[in-house]
Write a protein that holds these residues in place. Structure first.
Motif, PDB file in Angstrom:
ATOM      1  N   ALA A  76       0.811  -1.213   0.000  1.00 21.76           N
ATOM      2  CA  ALA A  76       0.000   0.000   0.000  1.00 21.76           C
ATOM      3  C   ALA A  76       0.849   1.269   0.000  1.00 21.76           C
ATOM      4  CB  ALA A  76      -0.934   0.004   1.206  1.00 21.76           C
ATOM      5  N   ALA A  77       2.108   1.175   0.382  1.00 22.12           N
ATOM      6  CA  ALA A  77       2.981   2.345   0.401  1.00 22.12           C
ATOM      7  C   ALA A  77       4.434   1.874   0.424  1.00 22.12           C
ATOM      8  CB  ALA A  77       2.705   3.215   1.617  1.00 22.12           C
ATOM      9  N   LEU A  78       5.327   2.745  -0.014  1.00 19.45           N
ATOM     10  CA  LEU A  78       6.745   2.411  -0.072  1.00 19.45           C
ATOM     11  C   LEU A  78       7.558   3.661   0.213  1.00 19.45           C
ATOM     12  CD1 LEU A  78       9.071   0.443  -1.003  1.00 19.45           C
ATOM     13  CD2 LEU A  78       8.707   1.380  -3.290  1.00 19.45           C
ATOM     14  N   VAL A 100       9.238   3.625  -9.817  1.00 18.43           N
ATOM     15  CA  VAL A 100       8.441   2.423  -9.585  1.00 18.43           C
ATOM     16  C   VAL A 100       7.750   2.080 -10.896  1.00 18.43           C
ATOM     17  CG1 VAL A 100       6.510   1.449  -8.281  1.00 18.43           C
ATOM     18  CG2 VAL A 100       8.059   3.031  -7.172  1.00 18.43           C
ATOM     19  N   ALA A 101       7.585   0.770 -11.153  1.00 22.20           N
ATOM     20  CA  ALA A 101       6.874   0.342 -12.361  1.00 22.20           C
ATOM     21  C   ALA A 101       6.136  -0.958 -12.087  1.00 22.20           C
ATOM     22  CB  ALA A 101       7.850   0.145 -13.516  1.00 22.20           C
ATOM     23  N   TRP A 102       4.993  -1.096 -12.747  1.00 26.19           N
ATOM     24  CA  TRP A 102       4.253  -2.353 -12.751  1.00 26.19           C
ATOM     25  C   TRP A 102       3.342  -2.354 -13.966  1.00 26.19           C
ATOM     26  CZ3 TRP A 102       3.081   1.535  -9.304  1.00 26.19           C
ATOM     27  CH2 TRP A 102       1.775   2.018  -9.327  1.00 26.19           C
ATOM     28  N   ASP A 129       2.731   6.415  -2.358  1.00 26.93           N
ATOM     29  CA  ASP A 129       1.636   6.319  -1.383  1.00 26.93           C
ATOM     30  C   ASP A 129       0.344   5.835  -2.032  1.00 26.93           C
ATOM     31  OD1 ASP A 129       1.096   8.538  -2.856  1.00 26.93           O
ATOM     32  OD2 ASP A 129       0.940   9.912  -1.179  1.00 26.93           O
ATOM     33  N   GLN A 130       0.480   4.850  -2.895  1.00 24.57           N
ATOM     34  CA  GLN A 130      -0.690   4.244  -3.530  1.00 24.57           C
ATOM     35  C   GLN A 130      -0.508   2.732  -3.533  1.00 24.57           C
ATOM     36  OE1 GLN A 130      -1.011   5.154  -7.727  1.00 24.57           O
ATOM     37  NE2 GLN A 130       1.156   5.594  -7.836  1.00 24.57           N
TER      38      GLN A 130
END
Length: 164
Positions: A76-78, A100-102, A129-130
């Protein structure tokens, strides 16, 4: 390495296979719902010889995948932070970046030093924060002039000539 789950210290088990070192965290019970995982580790021999995508010049690239080759958990957050001594910070070719990637989503930001960096070093950080699905990647990237780092000797898995 230190690890905690929901504020409680957890002793990681190490699992080594060829070119991969895996840290296994076990609470003794199956987890469900929201939990906070904190992993702190130090790494060495991280930089490698590469080519600057902008100038085409050889550089020492310090690039690291925060999760390693595979992270099967969604989150949910990093919060990612990297601290470098002032002497290395002064040698940066350009500002560090992190991202970040996905699936079909990715993002990268240029990182500025944190105002509260400890004396003698600069801390760079970024936060997501997602909700992020399993198997996402997160990284940071820093470029230095060629020869900044003494490279470790080549191993059987890597011939340094192939990285140029």
């Amino acid at each position: 390495m230190t690890a905690s789950i929901d504020g409680a210290t957890v002793e990681p088990r190490l699992r080594e296979r060829g070119d991969r070192l895996t840290f296994v965290l076990d609470t003794g019970e199956r987890l469900s719902g929201d939990h906070e995982f904190v992993l702190r580790y130090r790494i060495q021999d991280l930089a490698y010889i590469s080519t600057d995508d902008v100038t085409g010049d050889p550089v020492d690239l310090l690039e690291w995948s925060v999760f390693g080759p595979d992270w099967p958990q969604g989150f949910a957050a990093l919060d990612v932070s990297v601290a470098v001594p002032d002497e290395l910070d002064a040698l940066l070719i350009r500002q560090p970046s992190g991202g970040v990637a996905w699936t079909l989503v990715s993002g990268m930001d240029w990182l500025e030093p944190e105002e509260n960096s400890p004396p003698g070093q600069k801390t760079y950080a970024f936060t997501v924060d997602q909700n992020v699905p399993p198997h996402a990647t997160a990284w940071f990237r820093m470029l230095y002039p060629e020869g900044t780092f003494t490279m470790p000797p080549p191993t059987g898995l890597l011939d340094r000539k192939s990285t140029r």
